[in-house]
Design an enzyme around this catalytic site. Structure first.
Site, mmCIF file in Angstrom:
data_model
loop_
_atom_site.group_PDB
_atom_site.id
_atom_site.type_symbol
_atom_site.label_atom_id
_atom_site.label_comp_id
_atom_site.label_asym_id
_atom_site.label_seq_id
_atom_site.Cartn_x
_atom_site.Cartn_y
_atom_site.Cartn_z
ATOM 1 N N ASP A 75 0.828 -1.209 0.000
ATOM 2 C CA ASP A 75 0.000 0.000 0.000
ATOM 3 C C ASP A 75 0.861 1.257 0.000
ATOM 4 O O ASP A 75 2.031 1.238 0.395
ATOM 5 C CB ASP A 75 -0.965 0.005 1.182
ATOM 6 C CG ASP A 75 -0.273 -0.028 2.535
ATOM 7 O OD1 ASP A 75 0.712 -0.780 2.685
ATOM 8 O OD2 ASP A 75 -0.706 0.705 3.450
ATOM 9 N N GLU A 137 -0.010 -1.372 5.633
ATOM 10 C CA GLU A 137 1.076 -0.990 6.530
ATOM 11 C C GLU A 137 0.953 0.474 6.919
ATOM 12 O O GLU A 137 1.208 0.837 8.079
ATOM 13 C CB GLU A 137 2.432 -1.236 5.852
ATOM 14 C CG GLU A 137 3.644 -1.011 6.755
ATOM 15 C CD GLU A 137 4.171 0.421 6.760
ATOM 16 O OE1 GLU A 137 5.007 0.741 7.617
ATOM 17 O OE2 GLU A 137 3.729 1.228 5.909
#
Length: 384
Positions: A75, A137
């Protein structure tokens, strides 16, 4: 095609997937899965509880304990309201730099591992090589926590993990934890001319912040004598505060967003226990004298363990041999490393690019950094 050119080609594809944390990463994970399956890897795509995101865990070689894990998050942070000079989701090369969202944080490392995968596959012997690519994350390391639980359920523990966050290829052996919270206050609205007839949530939020600042000061005197961090104590930061609707209305709702970066688990419990006691013995009784349904609720956004330096660390030893670096450093930013360390894995953080470029407009990764990463991975392949 040489390995650097292949890495750039893969990075171009990865950047084109707009995997902002609020959106799905499944198309990118499917792309990675295909590349690794083509190399003969055993690939497990683990769907997130939300149903529209996924982790990927793949293995070259036997699926046994003690393997080497290469890990990165898929991400990226948003580009909203950032002034980019080129399309953030189209890789642009200028003056030996590769521009695009996620180039250094951390799709450059992921691309390098994927470009090297065919070589790894040809070199694998008894010790397996794992790949772990996670979701979310940037908003709490939720994907890595999900993956760690799956590995525990399978009884599989990698021996070594290299987390490829941007460190300019320095070896990082430690960082603080990152615990993030939102505290919600519910009072009773009313006319501002009669404050005693309402419960002002904003006022109690202000008192809560004042208590946080007292605890912040107290933590400075609680630093372990051998703490390697800078500063050596657990820090507290109030990031945002909001509530109320108008000048003349008693605020019925308020919210405080805050975080702490513990150097030891006991500090986190000290802060939470002190806040809980203050709320239960002081704030809530006063609020409920006027409005019995008043509440203060602590929402845990994420509690991500720090990476604790250890005397023995096979990951540090291996990466030192691969890069020629003498010694290891600490960083202020958090990573998923502590989650893997909690499994019993030796962990370091080492990857291409600088954290100074992460999260900004015109994020970039230099070709020199990418080449250094490929050299490290090539040497890793030589010793498999």
């Amino acid at each position: 095609m040489d390995t650097l050119a292949r890495t750039i080609e893969i990075l171009r594809d990865l950047v084109a997937f707009p995997t902002v944390s609020s959106d799905s990463n499944q198309d990118l994970i499917a792309y990675i899965a295909n590349l690794l399956q083509d190399c003969g890897a055993t690939v497990d795509v683990i769907t997130a509880p939300c149903g529209n995101k996924a982790n990927l865990f793949a293995t070259l070689g036997p699926e046994v304990d003690g393997g080497i894990l290469l890990s990165g998050h898929s991400d990226v942070v948003p580009v909203t309201d950032q002034n980019w000079s080129s399309d953030p989701f189209a890789l642009t090369e200028r003056d030996t730099h590769l521009f695009g969202r996620g180039t250094c944080d951390m799709k450059g490392f992921i691309a390098a591992t994927l470009a090297m995968a065919p070589y790894f596959a040809a070199q694998i012997k008894a010790r397996p090589l794992h790949f772990a690519f996670t979701y979310d994350e940037e908003v709490g390391c939720f994907g890595a926590q999900h993956l760690a639980q799956k590995l525990q359920d399978r009884g599989l523990t990698p021996g070594v993990a290299i987390i490829g966050e941007p460190t300019q290829m320095r070896i990082i052996e430690g960082h603080k934890g990152c615990y993030e919270y939102s505290t919600h206050f519910r009072g009773l609205e009313g006319h501002g001319s009669a404050p005693d007839l309402g419960v002002n949530a904003v006022e109690f939020a202000v008192k809560y912040v004042a208590r946080l600042l007292e605890l912040k000061q107290a933590l400075q005197g609680m630093a372990p004598s051998d703490s390697p961090f800078d500063p050596p104590w657990t820090t507290v930061n109030v990031g945002a505060m909001n509530g109320g609707v108008a000048h003349n209305v008693i605020a019925s709702k308020a919210q405080v967003d805050w975080e702490m970066r513990p150097v030891q688990a006991s500090d986190a419990e000290f802060v939470k226990s002190a806040l809980r006691q203050t709320c239960e013995t002081d704030f809530l009784p006063k609020m409920r004298t006027v409005h019995p349904e008043a509440t203060i609720e602590l929402e845990t956004i994420g509690e991500v363990a720090g990476l604790i330096p250890t005397d023995k660390n096979e990951a540090r030893q291996i990466v030192s041999e691969l890069t020629g670096a003498n010694g290891a450093d600490l960083v202020a930013f958090g990573t998923e490393a502590g989650i893997f360390q909690a499994l019993g894995t030796d962990v370091v953080v080492c990857g291409p690019g600088s954290i100074e470029q992460a999260h900004k407009a015109d994020e970039f990764l230099s070709l020199d950094q990418l080449s250094q990463c490929l050299t490290m991975l090539s040497r890793l392949g030589d010793r498999l």
